[in-house]
Design a protein around this motif. Structure first.
Motif, PDB file in Angstrom:
ATOM      1  N   ILE A   1     -19.593  33.459 -17.299  1.00  0.00           N
ATOM      2  CA  ILE A   1     -19.143  34.134 -16.092  1.00  0.00           C
ATOM      3  C   ILE A   1     -17.641  34.399 -16.099  1.00  0.00           C
ATOM      4  N   SER A   2     -16.932  33.109 -16.225  1.00  0.00           N
ATOM      5  CA  SER A   2     -15.471  33.324 -16.315  1.00  0.00           C
ATOM      6  C   SER A   2     -15.177  34.221 -17.272  1.00  0.00           C
ATOM      7  N   ARG A   3     -15.563  34.257 -18.535  1.00  0.00           N
ATOM      8  CA  ARG A   3     -15.159  35.238 -19.395  1.00  0.00           C
ATOM      9  C   ARG A   3     -15.251  36.636 -19.011  1.00  0.00           C
TER      10      ARG A   3
ATOM     11  N   VAL B   1     -11.921  28.490 -13.867  1.00  0.00           N
ATOM     12  CA  VAL B   1     -11.117  28.307 -14.972  1.00  0.00           C
ATOM     13  C   VAL B   1     -10.396  26.806 -14.809  1.00  0.00           C
ATOM     14  N   HIS B   2     -10.825  26.068 -15.921  1.00  0.00           N
ATOM     15  CA  HIS B   2     -10.427  24.770 -16.078  1.00  0.00           C
ATOM     16  C   HIS B   2      -9.307  24.459 -17.036  1.00  0.00           C
TER      17      HIS B   2
ATOM     18  N   LEU C   1      -3.626  26.712 -19.229  1.00  0.00           N
ATOM     19  CA  LEU C   1      -2.669  27.654 -19.805  1.00  0.00           C
ATOM     20  C   LEU C   1      -3.319  29.113 -19.360  1.00  0.00           C
ATOM     21  N   GLU C   2      -4.808  29.180 -19.403  1.00  0.00           N
ATOM     22  CA  GLU C   2      -5.526  30.231 -18.721  1.00  0.00           C
ATOM     23  C   GLU C   2      -5.246  30.461 -17.335  1.00  0.00           C
ATOM     24  N   ASN C   3      -5.201  29.585 -16.495  1.00  0.00           N
ATOM     25  CA  ASN C   3      -4.977  29.651 -15.309  1.00  0.00           C
ATOM     26  C   ASN C   3      -3.335  30.093 -15.061  1.00  0.00           C
ATOM     27  N   THR C   4      -2.417  29.569 -15.652  1.00  0.00           N
ATOM     28  CA  THR C   4      -1.023  30.141 -15.520  1.00  0.00           C
ATOM     29  C   THR C   4      -1.000  31.596 -15.903  1.00  0.00           C
TER      30      THR C   4
END
Length: 506
Positions: free
Chosen positions: A352-354, A383-384, A387-390
């Protein structure tokens, strides 16, 4: 009428001085003037002895200067009032690691992961501490935490009076520097520092030299070993870093691993290794290969493949990425929507996130920024990875700026900066600072804009990014000009008011 001067309380003045010293220390730390930064943080601590963030910042300086025991003392001091302060726990773990107490460092890295699991530094710390323990002990079983023996102090930590009682009671071990497994890799990672490492290793062979003691009472043998260990730790840490952007991370689907024994399963496992890099390197070949695999997966029974739906999600994602790279955004969207619908139906959070990330990227590419924001905001709970969250917060901010909502764009940019600072990720701090600076410039907050651009400029210099430096210097010049005009206008208004008052008095 003349404006009355505001009278500040002693508390406000003290807070202002402390903030100025902290900002000065952070600036010097970024410029790698660690000793000067340490002096600034020390002055701030003298003014406000209970300021826990100052203790954490000074602890970082001590680590950079190789004074690991002092780093631990400050980390402990930051935890006196709040034993669960995440930054303090992390800094304590780092200090213990550099002292060479890897087992205790591992305990605190794991504790920190429970306190703030989204902070990626914990996982990196756990990995490097485990590797260090294996290097010194030789068995992974040793690092399994057990509630027994010396670890009982963790339950009583809040009541302890002596900040570093744990370390004072530890058995002193003569640890030789932890060697990297691959010397060739170490040479590549350390670059010019590799020669210094070799020189230090030669010094260790000088028996007369290593018996000496410094003016501060430290053994030369220990100092040299600490330096070598620090270099090895740096190489180990750098070897864990992946030179890939968060955007690329979010694009690349991770293949599930079917636990099958059939020939079809072996074919699938081999095929996954082939299509994952092809999805970003050779999209046409990736499409052909993925289509073949889809037919194979669809032909599998539920007994042969228990994760058939998860595999189909992954393959739809690969197809979507390939079509995106070929410029066929409509077909790319179809496959990413299939990925999302199936992932929701089967409740597969990673998929789902992807899918949400990829659909948002397509909307942003086609300048449908409101839609991109909608999908990316929906993705936030999934998002966990820090870096992806940033990256995602930065992209949402960019979309809001495109839609001419500078306040919302600034808010997301500041969140991105905070996330990047937690990750110690300078490049994303730079990008988010530029975005926030642009927003503040549009909003007329010129002083804040100058401050953000100055921060971005210092980061660009650290990253040695000439292109970014030129662009930021240009933006900073404009912000400074606007600030000067604003100050001049304010001064003119003040002069007019004073002139009117003098005329009235006359």
């Amino acid at each position: 009428m003349a404006t009355k001067k505001k009278h500040y309380t002693e508390e406000e003045i003290l807070k202002s001085k402390t903030s100025a010293l902290k900002a000065d220390g952070e600036w010097k730390y970024r410029k790698r003037n660690y000793r000067q930064a340490l002096n600034s943080f020390s002055a701030a601590i003298e003014l406000t002895p209970k300021e826990k963030k100052c203790f954490v910042s000074r602890s970082k300086c001590y680590i950079q200067l190789g004074q690991f025991r002092n780093a631990l003392i400050d980390a402990e001091a930051s935890l006196v009032e709040d034993p669960f302060f995440p930054e303090g726990v992390y800094q304590k773990a780092e200090a213990l690691y550099y002292i060479g107490e890897f087992e205790f460092a591992l305990v605190f890295y794991r504790r920190g992961l429970k306190l703030r699991h989204q902070m990626e530094g914990w996982r990196v710390g756990i990995h490097k501490a485990e590797e260090a323990i294996i290097g010194s002990v030789g068995s992974r079983s040793f690092i399994k935490p057990e509630v027994m023996g010396d670890l009982s102090y963790l339950e009583e930590e809040i009541g302890r009076k002596q900040p570093i009682a744990v370390v004072q009671n530890l058995t002193k071990k003569d640890r030789s520097p932890v060697a990297m497994k691959n010397e060739r890799t170490t040479r590549q990672l350390l670059g010019g520092f590799y020669q210094h490492k070799g020189f230090l290793e030669k010094l260790l062979k000088d028996e007369d030299l290593i018996k000496g003691v410094t003016k501060n009472g430290e053994r030369v043998d220990d100092l040299i070993k600490n330096c070598i260990t620090s270099l090895n730790h740096c190489a180990d840490f750098w070897s864990q870093e992946k030179p890939i952007s968060p955007k690329e991370i979010s694009r690349q689907p991770k293949p599930p691993k079917p636990s099958l024994t059939t020939r079809k399963a072996q074919y699938l496992l081999k095929s996954f290794d082939e299509i994952t890099p092809l999805a970003t390197g050779n999209p046409k070949c990736s499409l052909r290969k993925t289509e073949d695999i889809i037919k194979t997966v669809q032909g599998l029974t539920d007994k042969e493949c228990l994760i058939k739906d998860e595999l189909m999600c992954f393959l739809h994602s690969c197809m979507g990425l390939a079509f995106f790279d070929l410029g066929d955004l409509d077909r790319a969207m179809e496959h990413h929507e299939d990925d999302l619908n199936l992932a929701r139906q089967c409740n597969i959070p990673d998929a789902i996130s992807r899918a949400l990330a990829n659909i948002g990227s397509i909307y942003a590419e086609t300048k449908q920024f409101e839609k991109a924001i909608e999908f990316w905001i929906e993705r936030i709970p999934y998002v966990h990875e820090g870096l992806e969250n940033t990256w995602m917060l930065h992209e949402i901010g960019c979309c809001y700026l495109e839609l001419n909502y500078p306040e919302k764009a600034r808010d997301y940019a500041l969140c991105s900066i905070a996330a990047a600072e937690e990750m110690f990720e300078d490049m994303w701090q730079l990008r988010a600072s530029v975005l926030a600076g642009q927003c503040e410039l549009i909003l007329g907050n010129f002083e804040s804009s100058v401050s953000l651009f100055e921060k971005a400029l210092s980061l660009a210099e650290l990253e040695n990014d000439g292109t970014a430096r030129k662009a930021i210097q240009k933006a900073l010049k404009e912000a400074n000009e606007q600030l000067q005009n604003q100050q001049q206008s304010s001064q003119n208004e003040k002069n007019e008011e004073e002139k009117e008052e003098q005329e009235e008095d006359a």
